[in-house]
Enzyme design. Structure first.
Site, PDB file in Angstrom:
ATOM      1  N   ALA A  61       0.734  -1.160  -0.017  1.00 40.38           N
ATOM      2  CA  ALA A  61      -0.023   0.014   0.115  1.00 40.38           C
ATOM      3  C   ALA A  61       0.875   1.328   0.076  1.00 40.38           C
ATOM      4  O   ALA A  61       2.023   1.126  -0.445  1.00 40.38           O
ATOM      5  CB  ALA A  61      -0.945  -0.112   1.281  1.00 40.38           C
ATOM      6  N   SER A  62       0.545   2.307   0.649  1.00 45.56           N
ATOM      7  CA  SER A  62       1.319   3.454   0.581  1.00 45.56           C
ATOM      8  C   SER A  62       2.539   3.578   1.209  1.00 45.56           C
ATOM      9  O   SER A  62       3.184   4.525   1.078  1.00 45.56           O
ATOM     10  CB  SER A  62       0.241   4.718   1.142  1.00 45.56           C
ATOM     11  OG  SER A  62      -0.889   4.754   0.593  1.00 45.56           O
TER      12      SER A  62
END
Lengths: 638, 371
Positions: A330-331
């Site tokens: 993810a981020s």
């Protein structure tokens, strides 16, 4: 008269005849004794060596002696794995006058069960009478006390102690230490293949998991031998010589048990993992995978019921989430992509986009959304990290293309084993064109590239990979393999440090780019709009980090979902990666909490809890006094 | 001068009680060696030592007693001893006790008696008595009768079954016939006959356990843990003794109990292990000395009966030695023959010493008749 004539004897002739015969008989006697003697000459002189050897073969037996297994300490000298005596009640049949009476008395005293008796008698039948037979193994302290008080009543019955592995911190360290258990057929086969079976001749247990398995050769030591003289029954008459075993090495881990326990407490039994390392050595300070289980269960053989419960639990306690859990990053990988963009001159510090919350490619109908529905407005690369703007990274990924991303992220260690000293490690997956062709026999579509910008789309990482890659960022390209083993402990607690394992550094053309990315991570924590600003509000130290919220993934691909659990299991994984202090980093941390929700609200607070613990309760990590300063690179003093 | 007088006095005392000093010295030397070896072989068991002292004492008393009886009395007794012995052997086969899988004992109510022991002396007495009734060398008919006198008790004892004793008894009778001057031609014929008799023995007379002993003897390694174990362990004990032995009480094969029957039939292996080839040479010298002395007594005896009996007893003693050493060292199959006056055990020792008593009677009681 014939009868009379017979009485007339020639005594002299008869005497001569007899004397001749007696002489001949004596010569025969001498000749036959000569035969006996020549046969003895053959046995005692000609074949002496052979019979001497066979005589020694009869009487001399070589008995192996098991070495004591090395102990395992944490970095501050706290014992993590020890050898404890376990007591068993043993009976030497030969020394007992009336076995039935003795057994009856023992049954009354110790509440011996019928099963124990049956197993005792069946062992008894197959053994020599002077060899001890165990009636009950693993006596409790109460049982030891109970019997000891009555010992005088039971000649030939005694309590015997054997060293056995014990893990005092139970489930806190299971995925790090692993455990030992009885050597089974498969282990034996491996030992034979490695030419090690002689070394294990007297050994009972072998490392099955974790450090116990990975460093088995260091922990085990070398077998010793005892030459004994035995009689025809095999009873040992005396010891002729002893070649003592060499005990295994005592290991010191980088683990700090207090941090480890704090991590266990922070996760509170939920599904997730925390990994904390020293940024300047790669040493693993804490690595907890939750839920865990008690490794002591395995040492004496786990029951079928308990094992089946562990195996079939939907929470999958048996896997080490820190090294085997495969999560979309993810981020958390946005800083890495930012660095790549800057290096490739695809963007610079002044490049901005106007984020409306929606991202489209020309002539493609699909819309990729930002997590913030109305967008972040005007953002540059730093701001995009601070606020975790998705749109900026959709575009960055699009402009970089999958080939450059794959290649660069491999350099950071994604899609590869970190080389941590555990066999339980997954390489996870860094997607590429080739990978997709091989895996799905499909071409890589441009639409696959866009979500790679926010760490999704086939991209999976293990928490240890995330930690490893962040250490690379923090160290500005210097790379150290994450290590659990810190060194070896000698008498008086002196420690000889293991050399650090460093990898080829990651080199970039513009060193200033490190600062852009790291400053942006500082803003994630301390910036006005930083996604972790709430979680890290008012910390007495400055730190950097990045939140992540991975959608809709669970760790396993073969996991079966229970209908009523689906909802919970489809919630986002909360993630956080961070390091501190910001100016002179000491530790890095990765937190993954499965199906908890957003990273900033669920993972970042846990990370802060750990950093607070590190800085509040221990201003400095006290290194154990070093025996020899051996690191080949880097600085080991923390 | 003084020394000589003393010696003369001594020998005159021994002569008065009809003891042959030279022979007795040899026997005492042997007993001493036996006791030293037994102390080691029994694992320093005082109980066994004590029983052996008692037996030796009894045996010496028996020997002295037997030495007092004039040879002519033995001659008159011969036929009765033989007849009683034969009847008892038949009785054993019919009523006898079974010990160790063999019928050897006769329970007379107050005493358990092994008739075969009596026959060890009765057979040579009988054969000597019968052959000496005629002029020497014996004729064909007398030799045939003599052999018959030997074969009957031999078969009866072999059927008990006791191969060792039957072998000893057969040899004692045969020695008497041989010493009487049986022609070499006949000896050759008998040898051929025995050769022909061997297969008959194998198929009709020998028990399964006896056959097993023979096959094991031929190839002991074929059954190292079973029947071959005795021979293999015994050979290891002897071989590992080497030239000078492992030392008294230091024999690992015997002390650690790898050697079976070490205080009885296999005591020679213990001796060889602990005293080596040099010790064996010494032991053989003692045996040879006793045999030589026995044959000298026989040759000096005044009548044919005494000569034949003394010669037979002496040579039978040698058979003990040869068969025992031969079987223990793997030259011969294992038959139960003890090492005379060394092995632990009572009956055979008393019989042996009784035989030496007769030998001494013959050697010391002369009738002063013209030759």
């Amino acid at each position: 008269m014939p009868a009379k004539r017979q009485l007339i004897r020639d005594h002299s002739a008869e005497a001569n005849l007899f004397a001749r015969r007696a002489t001949i008989a004596f010569l025969i006697v001498v000749a036959m004794l000569g035969i006996v003697l020549s046969n003895l000459y053959v046995l005692q002189v000609k074949q002496y060596d052979d019979y001497q050897t066979r005589s020694n073969g009869n009487r001399i037996k070589v008995l192996p002696i098991a070495p004591n297994r090395g102990l395992i300490y944490d970095r501050n000298g706290v014992l993590l794995a020890e050898n404890r005596p376990v007591f068993s009640l043993e009976v030497i049949p030969e020394q007992i006058d009336n076995l039935d009476e003795t057994m009856e008395a023992l049954t009354t005293l110790m509440s011996i069960t019928l099963e124990e008796k049956e197993s005792f008698y069946s062992t008894l039948r197959g053994q020599r009478r002077f060899k001890p037979v165990a009636l009950r193994t693993q006596l409790t302290e109460e049982e030891v006390a109970l019997f000891s008080a009555q010992q005088h009543r039971f000649p030939g019955v005694s309590i015997e102690a054997r060293l056995s592995r014990h893990y005092p911190f139970k489930d806190a360290l299971t995925h790090v230490l692993g455990y030992v258990a009885k050597i089974n057929k498969k282990d034996l086969q491996k030992l034979v293949e490695a030419g090690q079976e002689a070394n294990y001749a007297a050994t009972h247990d072998i490392g099955k998991l974790g450090i116990e398995k990975y460093h088995e050769d260091l922990l085990h030591g070398s077998v010793g031998y005892q030459q004994v003289e035995v009689n025809n029954q095999g009873r040992i008459i005396r010891v002729l010589s002893t070649d003592p075993p060499v005990p295994g090495k005592d290991l010191v881990l980088n683990i700090d048990i207090e941090m480890q326990l704090a991590a266990q407490k922070a996760l509170d039994g939920g599904r997730g993992t925390i990994v904390i390392t020293s940024t300047d050595t790669g040493g693993v300070l804490a690595m907890y995978s939750s839920p865990s289980y008690d490794p002591n269960l395995f040492v004496h053989g786990i029951s079928r019921k308990n094992y089946s419960a562990l195996l079939n639990s939907p929470d999958r306690p048996l896997i080490n989430r820190a090294t085997q859990g495969q999560y979309p990053p993810a981020s958390t990988i946005k800083p890495h992509l930012a660095l790549l963009g800057l290096e490739q001159d695809v963007i610079n510090i002044d490049t901005t986009i106007n984020d409306t919350g929606r991202y489209r490619l020309p002539n493609v109908s699909h819309v990729w959304r930002d997590w913030k529905r109305w967008g972040h407005g005007e953002v540059n690369v730093s701001k995009a990290i601070e606020v975790s703007c998705d749109t900026f990274y959709y575009d960055l990924a699009y402009q970089l293309g999958i080939d450059k991303i794959s290649e660069a992220m491999f350099e950071f260690g994604f899609g590869e084993f970190t080389g941590i000293d555990l066999y339980e490690e997954s390489d996870a997956n860094m997607p590429s064109r080739g990978w997709k062709r091989a895996r799905f026999n499909q071409p890589w579509y441009i639409g696959d590239t866009i979500p790679v910008g926010i760490g999704q789309s086939f991209w999976t990482t293990t928490p240890i990979q995330l930690t490893h890659s962040m250490n690379t960022l923090v160290n500005r390209g210097e790379r150290y393999v994450p290590q659990l083993l810190r060194g070896f402990r000698y008498e008086q607690g002196q420690v000889e440090l293991e050399p650090l394992k460093s990898l080829r550094p990651l080199q970039i053309s513009e060193p200033k780019n490190w600062d852009i990315v790291l400053d942006a991570m500082h803003d994630v924590v301390h910036g006005e709009e930083g996604t972790a600003r709430h979680a890290f509000k008012d910390t007495p130290y400055e730190s950097g980090g990045k939140t992540g919220t991975a959608q809709l993934f669970s760790i396993g691909q073969n996991e079966k979902y229970e209908e009523d659990e689906v909802d919970e299991r489809l919630r986002d994984n909360a993630m956080y990666v961070g390091f501190a202090p910001f100016d002179d980093p000491e530790i890095s941390i990765t937190v993954v909490i499965e199906n908890a929700g957003g990273g900033s609200s669920h993972a970042a607070p846990v990370a802060r809890q750990m950093m607070d613990f590190y800085f509040r309760d221990r201003e400095f990590i006290q290194p154990v006094p070093a025996l020899a300063d051996t690191p080949s690179s880097g600085d080991v003093s923390e | 001068m003084k020394k000589n007088t003393l010696k003369a006095n001594q020998s005159s005392f021994l002569q008065r009680i009809h003891i042959d000093g030279v022979l007795f010295l040899g026997l005492l030397a042997l007993m001493a060696v036996g006791l030293i070896t037994l102390y080691s072989a029994s694992g320093q068991d005082p109980g066994q030592m004590e029983r052996q002292y008692t037996r030796l004492g009894v045996a010496i008393i028996v020997m002295v007693g037997m030495a007092q009886i004039p040879p002519m009395a033995y001659r008159r007794l011969s036929i009765y001893a033989y007849a009683v012995g034969l009847l008892m052997l038949i009785a054993v086969l019919v009523f006898g006790d079974i010990g160790k899988g063999a019928q050897r004992w006769l329970d007379l109510g107050f005493i358990r008696f092994q008739p075969s022991e009596l026959m060890k002396l009765a057979v040579p007495m009988m054969v000597a008595w019968y052959i000496s009734k005629f002029t020497l060398p014996p004729k064909m008919l007398q030799i045939g009768t003599g052999f018959a006198l030997v074969v009957v008790p031999t078969i009866l004892i072999a059927k008990q079954p006791d191969l060792g004793t039957s072998l000893l008894i057969a040899s004692s009778g045969v020695f008497a016939i041989f010493l009487a001057g049986m022609s070499w031609k006949l000896i050759g014929l008998v040898a051929v006959a025995i050769g022909a008799f061997a297969p008959i023995m194998w198929f009709f007379l020998m028990q399964e356990y006896q056959k097993q002993r023979v096959t094991t003897f031929l190839n002991p390694e074929s059954d190292p843990l079973g029947a071959g174990y005795h021979i293999i362990q015994s050979k290891i004990a002897i071989g590992s003794g080497g030239v000078d032995g492992k030392g008294w009480l230091q024999g690992t094969q015997s002390q650690l109990e790898f050697l079976p029957e070490r205080h009885t039939d296999f005591i020679f292996a213990v001796f060889s292990e602990e005293f080596g080839l040099l010790g064996v040479l010494g032991l053989l010298a003692i045996y040879l000395f006793i045999i030589l002395r026995g044959l000298i007594i026989a040759a000096r005896a005044q009548d044919a009966y005494s000569k034949l009996l003394a010669g037979s007893i002496t040579l039978t003693f040698f058979v003990y030695v040869f068969v025992n050493m031969g079987m223990v060292s793997g030259l011969l199959p294992v038959v139960g023959v003890p090492l005379p006056l060394v092995s632990y055990g009572g009956t055979s020792m008393v019989t042996l010493m009784a035989g030496f008593g007769i030998l001494m009677a013959i050697g010391t009681q002369k009738r002063f008749l013209s030759r």
